[in-house]
Design an enzyme around this catalytic site. Structure first.
Site, short mmCIF file in Angstrom:
data_model
loop_
_atom_site.label_atom_id
_atom_site.label_comp_id
_atom_site.label_asym_id
_atom_site.label_seq_id
_atom_site.Cartn_x
_atom_site.Cartn_y
_atom_site.Cartn_z
N GLU A 43 0.82 -1.21 0.00
CA GLU A 43 0.00 0.00 0.00
C GLU A 43 0.86 1.26 0.00
OE1 GLU A 43 -2.96 0.17 -0.71
OE2 GLU A 43 -3.77 -1.82 -0.34
N TYR A 124 -6.04 6.29 4.61
CA TYR A 124 -6.25 5.23 3.62
C TYR A 124 -5.46 3.97 3.95
CZ TYR A 124 -5.65 2.27 -0.35
OH TYR A 124 -5.58 1.15 -1.12
N ASP A 142 -9.62 4.59 -2.10
CA ASP A 142 -8.52 5.07 -2.94
C ASP A 142 -9.11 5.68 -4.21
OD1 ASP A 142 -9.31 2.92 -4.52
OD2 ASP A 142 -7.31 2.02 -4.65
N CYS A 194 -14.59 -0.38 -14.22
CA CYS A 194 -15.05 1.00 -14.08
C CYS A 194 -13.87 1.95 -14.27
CB CYS A 194 -15.70 1.18 -12.71
SG CYS A 194 -16.70 2.68 -12.55
N CYS A 201 -19.35 -1.06 -18.89
CA CYS A 201 -20.57 -1.21 -18.09
C CYS A 201 -21.28 -2.55 -18.32
CB CYS A 201 -21.52 -0.06 -18.37
SG CYS A 201 -20.85 1.56 -17.90
N CYS A 204 -20.10 -4.97 -15.78
CA CYS A 204 -20.06 -4.52 -14.39
C CYS A 204 -21.13 -5.21 -13.55
CB CYS A 204 -20.25 -3.01 -14.32
SG CYS A 204 -20.20 -2.36 -12.62
N CYS A 210 -26.26 1.39 -10.80
CA CYS A 210 -25.40 2.56 -11.05
C CYS A 210 -26.21 3.74 -11.59
CB CYS A 210 -24.30 2.18 -12.04
SG CYS A 210 -23.14 3.53 -12.37
#
Length: 343
Positions: A43, A124, A142, A194, A201, A204, A210
């Site tokens: 990270e 985060y 994030d 995304c 889409c 997804c 959405c």
């Protein structure tokens, strides 16, 4: 948690169980969590850096320093040299300080609050390590999550002001169980489906929920404020050679590229225009200009090569064999300057 939020979490986790990316710092869905050291290290490296760029650095770091105690015991200059090329070098300095703090206490803290006390660990990273390594419920946001959530709820306020709303919506859909898998699923969804441009889409798992897709143009989210033009700075780096070795200095521990080996330069981090005086007298030839972009400014660095004159620079430094220059761990800016001088 509302029925709609439960449906979103369930659909996303089901998708993640089938499509999770295989990454060296991860455990597969449903497996025991990975070592906190590997989660934390990845990270830190992934901040403002792509997965593709981080992967070889992560492999090298974990080969040389397989656990946090090994990293804590490593000489700082070796860690900084191994970091060279990843950029944002304050991350490396904080990495060393945090590793030493964890080693001194005997283990990683297992809560967000405890993790926040480590050098360089913000909201985060603390949330990501708590959720992924310790299975705590934590809200992990994030850039990928920002994009997914801003589209999922069609949040029309521009960044960065909309981040409070993004966090609130992310909190509302984060489940109590498997919150680490949920966070990684959101990251994978943003990275592979995304995407910033041309979101896929049709693939997804959250398409039916959405709001941006229903509006017909999900790519307009997140809304970004107009970019400000970066200031332009100039400076000079000097290439001084003796007996097939080049003179390198170590930059101050704080500030731009702090603690890194570098060519001598004229303090360009504080200059707007003009050039400094060379460190030694002699005949100098301009080898060219290196252009480099930092977060807050762009830099044109003139590379000057000493062709004749004294080659005993003042101050601390070291003669580094040119044949082994790749092992010096020069940051990208000075690696490019060296290439220009050698060319």
């Amino acid at each position: 948690m509302t029925a709609s939020a439960q449906s979103i979490a369930s659909d996303l986790l089901s998708w993640y169980d089938r499509h999770a990316r295989e990454l060296p710092w991860r455990s597969p869905p449903g497996a025991p969590p990975p070592d906190p050291y590997r989660v934390w290290l990845s990270e830190v490296m992934l901040q403002q850096t792509t997965t593709a760029a981080v992967a070889p650095y992560f492999a090298e770091f974990t080969r040389r320093w397989p656990d946090v105690d090994a990293l804590a015991a490593a000489p700082e200059e070796e860690v900084m040299a191994a970091w060279a090329g990843l950029g944002y070098y304050s991350r490396a300095r904080n990495l060393i300080a945090a590793a030493r703090a964890v080693s001194a206490r005997g283990a990683f803290p297992d809560s967000e609050a405890g993790l926040r006390e480590l050098p360089g660990v913000g909201a985060y990273i603390a949330a990501a390590v708590a959720a992924i390594a310790f299975k705590r419920r934590a809200v992990v946001v994030d850039a990928n999550v920002e994009r997914v959530v801003s589209r999922l709820f069609a949040l029309s306020d521009p960044l960065p002001g909309v981040r409070k709303a993004i966090r609130a919506h992310t909190d509302a859909i984060t489940p109590s169980e498997r919150s680490g898998d949920f966070a990684q699923a959101m990251m994978d969804l943003g990275a592979t489906i995304c995407t910033p441009r041309d979101p896929r889409c049709l693939l997804c798992p959250l398409a039916d929920d959405c709001a941006a897709k229903l509006q017909g143009d999900p790519a307009q989210y997140p809304v970004k404020a107009p970019k400000k033009a970066k200031p332009q700075r100039t400076g000079t780096a000097w290439w001084i050679v003796r007996d097939e070795a080049v003179w390198l200095v170590r930059r101050e521990g704080k500030g731009m590229l702090g603690g890194m080996r570098a060519l001598p330069s004229d303090g360009w981090s504080a200059r707007v225009d003009g050039y400094g005086a060379p460190p030694v007298a002699g005949e100098w030839r301009k080898a060219g200009v290196v252009r480099h972009s930092f977060t807050h400014f762009d830099l044109d660095l003139v590379v000057m090569v000493l062709t004749e004159g004294s080659a005993v620079p003042p101050g601390a430094g070291e003669w580094w064999p040119i044949a082994d220059l790749e092992q010096a761990g020069l940051p990208t800016l000075f690696a490019k300057a060296a290439q220009r001088a050698l060319a």
